[in-house]
Design an enzyme around this catalytic site. Sequence first.
Site, PDB file in Angstrom:
ATOM      1  N   LYS A   1      34.500  51.723  51.403  1.00  0.00           N
ATOM      2  CA  LYS A   1      32.984  51.075  51.588  1.00  0.00           C
ATOM      3  C   LYS A   1      32.282  51.749  52.646  1.00  0.00           C
ATOM      4  O   LYS A   1      31.828  52.956  52.070  1.00  0.00           O
ATOM      5  CB  LYS A   1      33.289  49.649  52.093  1.00  0.00           C
ATOM      6  CG  LYS A   1      33.832  48.464  50.975  1.00  0.00           C
ATOM      7  CD  LYS A   1      35.130  48.667  50.532  1.00  0.00           C
ATOM      8  CE  LYS A   1      35.775  47.462  49.866  1.00  0.00           C
ATOM      9  NZ  LYS A   1      37.361  47.466  49.340  1.00  0.00           N
TER      10      LYS A   1
ATOM     11  N   TYR B   1      52.722  68.955  52.745  1.00  0.00           N
ATOM     12  CA  TYR B   1      53.363  67.714  52.775  1.00  0.00           C
ATOM     13  C   TYR B   1      53.154  66.960  54.010  1.00  0.00           C
ATOM     14  O   TYR B   1      52.851  65.874  54.251  1.00  0.00           O
ATOM     15  CB  TYR B   1      54.791  67.689  52.415  1.00  0.00           C
ATOM     16  CG  TYR B   1      55.217  66.543  52.084  1.00  0.00           C
ATOM     17  CD1 TYR B   1      55.095  65.592  50.920  1.00  0.00           C
ATOM     18  CD2 TYR B   1      55.859  65.751  53.235  1.00  0.00           C
ATOM     19  CE1 TYR B   1      55.596  64.420  50.734  1.00  0.00           C
ATOM     20  CE2 TYR B   1      56.283  64.479  53.055  1.00  0.00           C
ATOM     21  CZ  TYR B   1      56.132  63.769  51.967  1.00  0.00           C
ATOM     22  OH  TYR B   1      56.668  62.469  51.779  1.00  0.00           O
TER      23      TYR B   1
ATOM     24  N   ARG C   1      32.758  35.203  42.940  1.00  0.00           N
ATOM     25  CA  ARG C   1      33.126  35.265  44.206  1.00  0.00           C
ATOM     26  C   ARG C   1      33.111  33.617  44.290  1.00  0.00           C
ATOM     27  O   ARG C   1      32.385  32.958  45.082  1.00  0.00           O
ATOM     28  CB  ARG C   1      32.290  35.791  45.108  1.00  0.00           C
ATOM     29  CG  ARG C   1      32.523  37.311  45.072  1.00  0.00           C
ATOM     30  CD  ARG C   1      33.708  38.056  45.721  1.00  0.00           C
ATOM     31  NE  ARG C   1      34.891  38.010  44.990  1.00  0.00           N
ATOM     32  CZ  ARG C   1      35.839  38.645  45.346  1.00  0.00           C
ATOM     33  NH1 ARG C   1      35.947  39.637  46.196  1.00  0.00           N
ATOM     34  NH2 ARG C   1      36.868  38.706  44.485  1.00  0.00           N
TER      35      ARG C   1
ATOM     36  N   PHE D   1      39.671  36.624  53.008  1.00  0.00           N
ATOM     37  CA  PHE D   1      39.317  37.655  51.831  1.00  0.00           C
ATOM     38  C   PHE D   1      40.592  37.641  50.979  1.00  0.00           C
ATOM     39  O   PHE D   1      41.605  37.623  51.369  1.00  0.00           O
ATOM     40  CB  PHE D   1      38.803  39.050  52.568  1.00  0.00           C
ATOM     41  CG  PHE D   1      38.541  39.895  51.426  1.00  0.00           C
ATOM     42  CD1 PHE D   1      37.336  39.855  50.728  1.00  0.00           C
ATOM     43  CD2 PHE D   1      39.612  40.930  50.900  1.00  0.00           C
ATOM     44  CE1 PHE D   1      36.998  40.669  49.554  1.00  0.00           C
ATOM     45  CE2 PHE D   1      39.070  41.656  49.839  1.00  0.00           C
ATOM     46  CZ  PHE D   1      37.981  41.563  48.965  1.00  0.00           C
ATOM     47  N   THR D   2      40.268  37.884  49.774  1.00  0.00           N
ATOM     48  CA  THR D   2      41.235  37.619  48.866  1.00  0.00           C
ATOM     49  C   THR D   2      42.595  38.569  49.118  1.00  0.00           C
ATOM     50  O   THR D   2      43.602  38.046  49.264  1.00  0.00           O
ATOM     51  CB  THR D   2      40.776  38.216  47.376  1.00  0.00           C
ATOM     52  OG1 THR D   2      40.203  39.680  47.636  1.00  0.00           O
ATOM     53  CG2 THR D   2      39.632  37.281  46.925  1.00  0.00           C
TER      54      THR D   2
ATOM     55  N   PHE E   1      41.614  36.714  39.807  1.00  0.00           N
ATOM     56  CA  PHE E   1      40.076  36.810  39.344  1.00  0.00           C
ATOM     57  C   PHE E   1      40.164  38.527  38.805  1.00  0.00           C
ATOM     58  O   PHE E   1      39.263  38.711  38.031  1.00  0.00           O
ATOM     59  CB  PHE E   1      39.343  36.920  40.730  1.00  0.00           C
ATOM     60  CG  PHE E   1      39.426  37.899  41.527  1.00  0.00           C
ATOM     61  CD1 PHE E   1      40.580  37.605  42.724  1.00  0.00           C
ATOM     62  CD2 PHE E   1      38.991  39.147  41.751  1.00  0.00           C
ATOM     63  CE1 PHE E   1      40.776  38.225  43.810  1.00  0.00           C
ATOM     64  CE2 PHE E   1      39.337  40.000  42.740  1.00  0.00           C
ATOM     65  CZ  PHE E   1      40.270  39.571  43.898  1.00  0.00           C
TER      66      PHE E   1
ATOM     67  N   ASP F   1      39.100  43.781  60.832  1.00  0.00           N
ATOM     68  CA  ASP F   1      38.877  44.296  59.385  1.00  0.00           C
ATOM     69  C   ASP F   1      37.445  44.908  59.307  1.00  0.00           C
ATOM     70  O   ASP F   1      36.313  44.427  59.589  1.00  0.00           O
ATOM     71  CB  ASP F   1      38.714  42.935  58.188  1.00  0.00           C
ATOM     72  CG  ASP F   1      38.738  43.859  56.946  1.00  0.00           C
ATOM     73  OD1 ASP F   1      38.079  45.019  56.813  1.00  0.00           O
ATOM     74  OD2 ASP F   1      39.020  43.075  55.886  1.00  0.00           O
TER      75      ASP F   1
HETATM   76  N1  PM9 Z   1      36.906  44.778  48.630  1.00  0.00           N
HETATM   77  C1  PM9 Z   1      35.290  44.509  47.200  1.00  0.00           C
HETATM   78  O1  PM9 Z   1      34.841  44.679  46.009  1.00  0.00           O
HETATM   79  C2  PM9 Z   1      37.276  45.472  46.401  1.00  0.00           C
HETATM   80  C3  PM9 Z   1      38.349  44.750  45.838  1.00  0.00           C
HETATM   81  S1  PM9 Z   1      38.657  43.183  45.862  1.00  0.00           S
HETATM   82  C4  PM9 Z   1      37.506  42.312  44.733  1.00  0.00           C
HETATM   83  O2  PM9 Z   1      34.770  43.642  47.920  1.00  0.00           O
HETATM   84  C5  PM9 Z   1      37.618  43.602  52.744  1.00  0.00           C
HETATM   85  C6  PM9 Z   1      36.457  43.074  53.608  1.00  0.00           C
HETATM   86  C7  PM9 Z   1      37.308  44.109  51.270  1.00  0.00           C
HETATM   87  C8  PM9 Z   1      38.421  44.682  50.632  1.00  0.00           C
HETATM   88  C9  PM9 Z   1      38.056  45.060  49.453  1.00  0.00           C
HETATM   89  C10 PM9 Z   1      39.689  44.892  51.079  1.00  0.00           C
HETATM   90  C11 PM9 Z   1      40.772  45.490  50.670  1.00  0.00           C
HETATM   91  C12 PM9 Z   1      39.729  44.609  52.610  1.00  0.00           C
HETATM   92  N2  PM9 Z   1      38.775  43.878  53.367  1.00  0.00           N
HETATM   93  O3  PM9 Z   1      40.052  47.199  48.074  1.00  0.00           O
HETATM   94  O4  PM9 Z   1      42.512  47.606  49.131  1.00  0.00           O
HETATM   95  O5  PM9 Z   1      36.179  43.818  51.071  1.00  0.00           O
HETATM   96  O6  PM9 Z   1      40.473  49.270  49.737  1.00  0.00           O
HETATM   97  O7  PM9 Z   1      40.440  46.805  50.281  1.00  0.00           O
HETATM   98  C13 PM9 Z   1      36.555  44.656  47.561  1.00  0.00           C
HETATM   99  P1  PM9 Z   1      40.913  47.790  49.226  1.00  0.00           P
END
Ligand code: PM9
Length: 471
Positions: free
Chosen positions: A271, A85, A395, A137-138, A462, A228
């Site tokens: 990523k 843990y 997008r 970014f979303t 979306f 980021d």
């Molecule tokens: N990006 C993408 O497909 C996954 C979900 S949103 C459609 O591009 C950036 C630049 C991203 C991102 C996720 C996140 C969030 C932060 N910054 O999905 O929570 O492209 O791991 O990261 C997606 P998490």
Amino acid sequence: MTNETLHTMGQQHGRRSWAEPWKIKMVEPLTVTERPAREAALIQAGYNTFLLRSDDVYIDLLTDSGTSAMSDRQWAGMMLGDESYAGSRNYYHLEEAVKRYYGYAYLVPTHQGRGAEHLISQVLIKPGDHIPGNMYFTTTRLHQELAGATFHDVIIDEAHDPTSLDPFKGNVDMAKLRGLVEEVGAAKIPYVSLAGTVNMAGGQPVSMANVRELHAYCAGLAIKLLLDATRMVENALFIQEREEGYAGRTIAQILLEFCSYTDGAWMSAKKDHLVNIGGWLAINDRDTFEELRNLVVVYEGLHTYGGMAGRDMEALAIGITEAVQDDHVRSRVGQVRYLGELLTEWDIPIVLPIGGHAIFLDAKRFYPHLAQDVFPAQTLACELYLDSGIRSMERGIVSAGRDPETGDHKRPKLELTRLTIPRRVYTQAHMDVVAESVKACFDARDAATGLRMVFEPKYLRFFQARFEPIV
Ligand code: PM9
């Protein structure tokens, strides 16, 4: 023909191809579906590719997030998971990898990127604050807004023009940033939110010169510069290729220098880092770290796992080292370019220059007869799926959401359909099939009629919105 003759012919043709720096050890069968089955699946999914079952998808280009293939080393690392843990040894491996390649002093693990975005927004933002960033970014913007801030796009204008060939379309426009500081005051800006590469602009990079200038400017005003870092290794490749003085530097060296101009970073490790789940937050300031480390136990998990299993942290630590290898990054971006170049040869409108993680089809030029309010990019994602079972992502206006003040749709200049390439998953032959399906949709473009939204969730619409075709 002797080998020598072949070699001479190669030189005569001047051809020297790149190839993936790995071979395939395990395969996963794909499902090929027929059009009537796809039509039924799309109706069931409310014309939203996020709501399709993956069993109904042939080539999945929805996202490069958590969809990479792990290496044999990473899988071996999974077996070395220390599931204690507290104080798991895998956490210390992760801490060491982040420090070595990103250079930040303190690490907070999180389950994925938005977990990190949530923590940093809650710790640094006060209601009424303003956050400038190089395009929204979303998830990032939503967490900033939920913490009480207003987001301001300070990216250069070229980023909003899919035809501009500017080599660093991710750059911050310093005049726009200065204008905002003058308008609201530096005290109301806890940090600048800098993404490298810029996802919504088409995977476009930020230059080293730009981050250096930003660093000097922000430090003078006591504004933090936060990165980021989700696709920073791809950003580093573009710097190596395009920025004077960096051709002889490795991806790892460029990454470390870039991060040295920032005060901290959040990361969706799903990523660049070649894992299926994971994230982190890293920061140089000790006091901010203490606050983050305290808050992570409320929302994510103890500060030595932050929502990840020990095995996930081990795979991630190994993935970081693999992610910064020059031959890996070159082949990853090379595959994206291969697809993009095929499409441009056929005069299909895409965002240029070709970005790091995806090809973005320009739905405005693809369907000039469709108004933005009938969701051209969403329509194109549906047409592509119907044609071949390839899954892509909208997008554009759907992703942009609504203005919190007026309640009206935000209408972004970019109306794009993203073909996102998972890392180390598909082959060049898959890219050919994708290009040919896009071409078939392009040839049939006049028949597209658009969609109407019939269900709209409150947050990040979306993901779960539903549509019907306009007939
Ligand atoms: N990006 C993408 O497909 C996954 C979900 S949103 C459609 O591009 C950036 C630049 C991203 C991102 C996720 C996140 C969030 C932060 N910054 O999905 O929570 O492209 O791991 O990261 C997606 P998490």
